[in-house]
Design a protein around this motif. Structure first.
Motif, PDB file in Angstrom:
ATOM      1  N   SER A 176       0.838  -1.206   0.000  1.00  0.00           N
ATOM      2  CA  SER A 176       0.000   0.000   0.000  1.00  0.00           C
ATOM      3  C   SER A 176       0.873   1.256   0.000  1.00  0.00           C
ATOM      4  O   SER A 176       0.686   2.164   0.813  1.00  0.00           O
ATOM      5  N   CYS A 374       1.661   8.880  10.116  1.00  0.00           N
ATOM      6  CA  CYS A 374       0.725   9.760   9.414  1.00  0.00           C
ATOM      7  C   CYS A 374      -0.395  10.155  10.375  1.00  0.00           C
ATOM      8  O   CYS A 374      -0.955   9.285  11.049  1.00  0.00           O
ATOM      9  N   VAL A 375      -0.679  11.442  10.457  1.00  0.00           N
ATOM     10  CA  VAL A 375      -1.712  11.939  11.390  1.00  0.00           C
ATOM     11  C   VAL A 375      -2.576  12.987  10.690  1.00  0.00           C
ATOM     12  O   VAL A 375      -2.186  13.513   9.647  1.00  0.00           O
ATOM     13  N   ASN A 408       1.663  12.960   6.445  1.00  0.00           N
ATOM     14  CA  ASN A 408       2.627  11.856   6.541  1.00  0.00           C
ATOM     15  C   ASN A 408       4.055  12.417   6.575  1.00  0.00           C
ATOM     16  O   ASN A 408       4.371  13.322   5.825  1.00  0.00           O
ATOM     17  N   GLY A 442      -3.795   9.277  14.540  1.00  0.00           N
ATOM     18  CA  GLY A 442      -3.155   8.920  13.284  1.00  0.00           C
ATOM     19  C   GLY A 442      -2.890   7.434  13.203  1.00  0.00           C
ATOM     20  O   GLY A 442      -3.507   6.624  13.905  1.00  0.00           O
ATOM     21  N   THR A 443      -1.927   7.093  12.358  1.00  0.00           N
ATOM     22  CA  THR A 443      -1.562   5.698  12.148  1.00  0.00           C
ATOM     23  C   THR A 443      -0.058   5.521  12.331  1.00  0.00           C
ATOM     24  O   THR A 443       0.718   6.451  12.048  1.00  0.00           O
ATOM     25  N   CYS A 444       0.333   4.320  12.790  1.00  0.00           N
ATOM     26  CA  CYS A 444       1.745   4.063  13.089  1.00  0.00           C
ATOM     27  C   CYS A 444       2.572   3.914  11.816  1.00  0.00           C
ATOM     28  O   CYS A 444       3.802   3.937  11.881  1.00  0.00           O
ATOM     29  N   THR A 445       1.931   3.751  10.658  1.00  0.00           N
ATOM     30  CA  THR A 445       2.656   3.768   9.392  1.00  0.00           C
ATOM     31  C   THR A 445       1.762   4.280   8.270  1.00  0.00           C
ATOM     32  O   THR A 445       0.668   3.747   8.046  1.00  0.00           O
ATOM     33  N   GLY A 446       2.210   5.324   7.612  1.00  0.00           N
ATOM     34  CA  GLY A 446       1.417   5.922   6.543  1.00  0.00           C
ATOM     35  C   GLY A 446       1.615   5.227   5.221  1.00  0.00           C
ATOM     36  O   GLY A 446       0.690   5.151   4.409  1.00  0.00           O
ATOM     37  N   GLU A 447       2.861   4.705   4.991  1.00  0.00           N
ATOM     38  CA  GLU A 447       3.136   4.118   3.675  1.00  0.00           C
ATOM     39  C   GLU A 447       4.234   3.069   3.661  1.00  0.00           C
ATOM     40  O   GLU A 447       4.496   2.482   2.619  1.00  0.00           O
ATOM     41  N   HIS A 448       4.884   2.803   4.803  1.00  0.00           N
ATOM     42  CA  HIS A 448       5.958   1.805   4.797  1.00  0.00           C
ATOM     43  C   HIS A 448       5.443   0.391   5.029  1.00  0.00           C
ATOM     44  O   HIS A 448       6.131  -0.579   4.736  1.00  0.00           O
ATOM     45  N   GLY A 449       4.238   0.271   5.580  1.00  0.00           N
ATOM     46  CA  GLY A 449       3.700  -1.050   5.892  1.00  0.00           C
ATOM     47  C   GLY A 449       4.158  -1.519   7.263  1.00  0.00           C
ATOM     48  O   GLY A 449       4.822  -0.781   8.005  1.00  0.00           O
ATOM     49  N   VAL A 450       3.806  -2.762   7.595  1.00  0.00           N
ATOM     50  CA  VAL A 450       4.000  -3.295   8.946  1.00  0.00           C
ATOM     51  C   VAL A 450       5.209  -4.237   8.999  1.00  0.00           C
ATOM     52  O   VAL A 450       6.071  -4.100   9.860  1.00  0.00           O
ATOM     53  N   VAL A 458       0.621  -1.914  15.384  1.00  0.00           N
ATOM     54  CA  VAL A 458      -0.677  -2.173  14.733  1.00  0.00           C
ATOM     55  C   VAL A 458      -1.643  -2.761  15.754  1.00  0.00           C
ATOM     56  O   VAL A 458      -2.818  -2.396  15.806  1.00  0.00           O
ATOM     57  N   GLN A 461      -2.916  -0.005  17.715  1.00  0.00           N
ATOM     58  CA  GLN A 461      -3.786   0.884  16.930  1.00  0.00           C
ATOM     59  C   GLN A 461      -5.191   0.299  16.777  1.00  0.00           C
ATOM     60  O   GLN A 461      -6.180   1.030  16.803  1.00  0.00           O
TER      61      GLN A 461
END
Lengths: 491, 491
Positions: A176, A374-375, A408, A442-450, A458, A461
């Motif tokens: 993603s 990302c927030v 992000n 926000g999220t712990c990763t905007g574009e790097h993935g888990v 995650v 979250q």
């Protein structure tokens, strides 16, 4: 409790038990019999098979700081049929299978946590179809972003999603990915029309229906949505159909500095609110600007800065730049430089283009540990400022660059090779930043993935109920947990 | 075969067996004991409970031609907690639960195929949060599109997705709705930031993580993507956070007629290829134009026509209209009328706005059976022309209107009430059109969803392996098949 809930639960329990066994006997599960090696070799042929130490080490790691975890063997499938046969073989023998593209991931997504087979997809590298009327391209997993764009340049179209690295497009789908152009063109989630996926049992499915190329659909479950970002844990992608866009008639680029992070981010927020269809809206902090000046011999103000790019007709890109200039002025900006001249544009954006190299040059011989969060934009200035404080208190060096039009940003921690103390410290700050982002809605990763790196975050979250739902989906598609095990969620 | 595959298969078989039982004893499964009625009543309170014949009939049907299937009782929950308690009760007693919004669906999605409980969500109608900085709104299921837009008008923002009906926003999410503005702003798939969902077991989850409001995320499985368009078969939505957009500074509207469907659609295709950010790109066929002239006393050419709308700055909307005018001229257009004047715009678009009423007026006292398909734009003219031929050979009257910027169009079949022969004929043409769309690399439904009406077509679009994957997902989330059973897929 109903028969079904009981059955479901016993199934989960037994699956967990099997997983514990897996963990307790990694040596066993990662030992592959000669018979199995022969079967695997016979599927792909001698030239597409290796168990060499060098190849195994290479395929056990990406560009991140996670401990390399080599697979037992590497196969280079050349067709969907081969991938399906490999999946059937792995299912029968409970062997993990891990897809590998360009190895440019940042969260340890390709490590073989329980050994097994890595499928290097780079020999499935055909661009299967390009439609100028319908604005899509269908590619095999070995096709990279730049190769597709070179291939279609003469058609007047391009694929705009740009995560920085020249990643494989299918790798971008499964993580993603997004990057600089996402603020206008969306992320991979918004740009996949269909995917061909091989499931654990060897079934080959098309996520939007067989051969479907419609721009939109409300037919059946949104399988395309589900597989984008699954990181190979639900299936292995063997083709993707992606949206294309017309190359903009004109482009204007702009650069502007601000007295504070708050002024820069307020400008970014107001540009979005004003509905200016900005294509790139990048933030560089004072540390990064200073690094860029040193590295590229520039003389920008060494303060929070924005780099903007606008796409459209020649009138439109001038108008967009002028509107953004007014907004920046209202937020105490320094000089707002903008141009449509290609050479001038490259000069203006040189700092942004060189950012990663400039960072590295701050600490000669260092390596870079990059993390992203990302927030919502209203919380972005606080999160950036708090992160900068934590970084400076830790004594680490970590220039910041952000796709702030999406809220992000990335911290690029510079590390002396082999300094495990420093690495430990950086990992702690990265975890803290993930929690800070979650607490800021926000999220712990905007574009790097888990991958392996953000499983714990995650979990925090989503909470137990959300993770339990993800586990049910994972069990339903991969009951033996052989699809890239040990990534995204713990079972 | 592995223990796990065996267990998975036996689980599937037993589930299928249970489903057969359900089907064989509909009378039993739809009979609800007094004790259960009392428990349900105690969850929502006397005023939010009904078993009246009138209410049951009303809740068994939408705006489609599917046979109404009334539930046994209707509950009007007023909180997520109540929905969760209802789900737990229904799971214990294996009672189907069907969510109901505005009842404006078109594919029979709300029918109680096995009786059970309908949850009318309209009393959960709070607009929970509106963020002007972060451009989102969080709404409960009872909030309709127009209510949200009225509520936020003074903020300078709007929610552009417009399926025509004033549907509930959560209903639009679960059917993956889109409509006239989708060509610029995307469908519901691209406009949901987070959802609160109650699962069959009563768990309450947030699809993007608890309280997450980030514009993008690559953390964990894309649950938001999975639940958009699930039609209540995987869970019941109790809140949705949606993207908002700035109200455009200027709007220009245009109308133009063409000698043929091919010329009109070529124009639409070239407008998209040219990267003109058109906001609405609507097609009306000769039959629809003639109906509109009669109904609204207009004098448009009664040929294939396009209605366009452009959003942006005042300069930009004029430039977009002029560019489109040039493209239309190259495709043999008649006069291309366009304006930015609000009154003039309403006059120009009157035909499009009145299209549904104008259709009905062609056959006084008739009712309308609407079906939709979506195909790649290069195949759109052929599919429209073949559909028109089939319609005229059948002797049916069915004006056509399409969101052709997305390759999506609707046939509005006019039916004399009670004429079952005609209804049978229309159903056959609708099925044939779905198959035609699939064979033209499209989808059997672009935006109406599957409900009960298109299950067979979805099966043909995905093939057995694709449907089997959807079944596995359904089993994993709803092992007792109590969430809106009999919709989307057969088990």
């Amino acid at each position: 409790m109903s028969t079904w809930l009981r059955l479901l639960n016993s199934w989960k329990l037994q699956t967990r038990f099997t997983l514990l066994n897996h963990i307790n006997c990694i040596r066993y599960s990662s030992r592959i019999s000669d018979e199995l090696l022969d079967k695997a070799r016979s599927i792909v042929g001698d030239n597409n098979f290796t168990i060499s130490e060098a190849a195994r080490l290479l395929h056990g790691r990406d560009e991140s700081y996670h401990v390399p975890l080599p697979p037992d063997l590497i196969l280079f499938p050349t067709s969907t049929k081969q991938v399906s046969e490999i999946a059937k073989l792995c299912t029968i023998h409970k062997i993990p299978m891990i897809p590998f593209g360009t190895g440019t991931g940042l969260e340890g997504g390709v490590g073989a946590t329980r050994g097994g087979v890595t499928l290097n997809m780079t020999r499935m590298d055909q661009i299967l179809e390009v439609s100028t009327d319908d604005l899509f391209a269908t590619v095999r997993p070995g096709v990279t972003r730049s190769r597709l764009n070179n291939h279609i340049r003469d058609t007047g179209m391009w694929f705009p999603i740009d995560p920085g690295a020249d990643a494989s497009l299918c790798g971008m789908v499964v993580t993603s990915a997004s990057g600089t152009n996402a603020v206008r063109y969306g992320t991979m989630k918004e740009n996949v029309i269909n995917m061909e996926v091989v499931l654990a049992n060897g079934d080959v499915i098309n996520t939007s229906g067989t051969d479907c190329r419609a721009k939109k659909s409300s037919a059946g479950y949104n399988l395309t949505g589900l597989f984008v970002g699954c990181e190979g844990t639900l299936g292995i992608m063997t083709a993707a159909t992606l949206r294309l866009y017309g190359i903009p008639e004109s482009v204007s680029s702009a650069v502007c500095s601000f007295p504070s992070v708050y002024d820069a981010i307020s400008t970014a927020t107001m540009v979005i609110q004003a509905g200016i269809p900005v294509a790139r809206l990048e933030f560089l902090d004072d540390v990064m600007m200073s690094a860029c000046n040193k590295y590229s011999g520039l003389s920008y103000d060494e303060t929070a800065s924005l780099f903007l790019e606008f796409h459209g007709s020649s009138n439109s890109v001038e108008e967009q730049a002028e509107l953004a200039k007014e907004i920046a002025k209202d937020n105490n900006s320094g000089e707002f430089q903008w141009t449509t001249d290609p050479e001038e544009r490259s000069r203006l954006w040189k700092a942004r283009h060189d950012a990663l190299y400039a960072s590295k040059a701050l600490l000669p011989g260092c390596e870079v540990y990059i993390t992203d969060v990302c927030v919502p934009m209203s919380n972005l200035p606080d999160v950036i400022v708090k992160s900068k404080q934590a970084i400076s208190e830790s004594g680490c060096i970590a220039p910041i660059v952000g796709h702030v039009g999406d809220g992000n940003f990335h911290c690029c921690f510079l590390l002396k090779p082999g300094d495990n103390e420093e690495l430990k410290k950086v990992r702690e700050i990265a975890m803290w930043m993930g929690r800070l982002a979650i607490s800021a809605r926000g999220t712990c990763t905007g574009e790097h993935g888990v991958g392996r790196g953000k499983i714990q975050l995650v979990q925090e979250q989503y909470g137990e109920d959300g993770i339990s739902l993800m586990r049910n989906i994972k069990f339903a598609l991969d009951p033996d947990n052989i699809m890239n095990p040990g990534k995204v969620i713990t079972l």
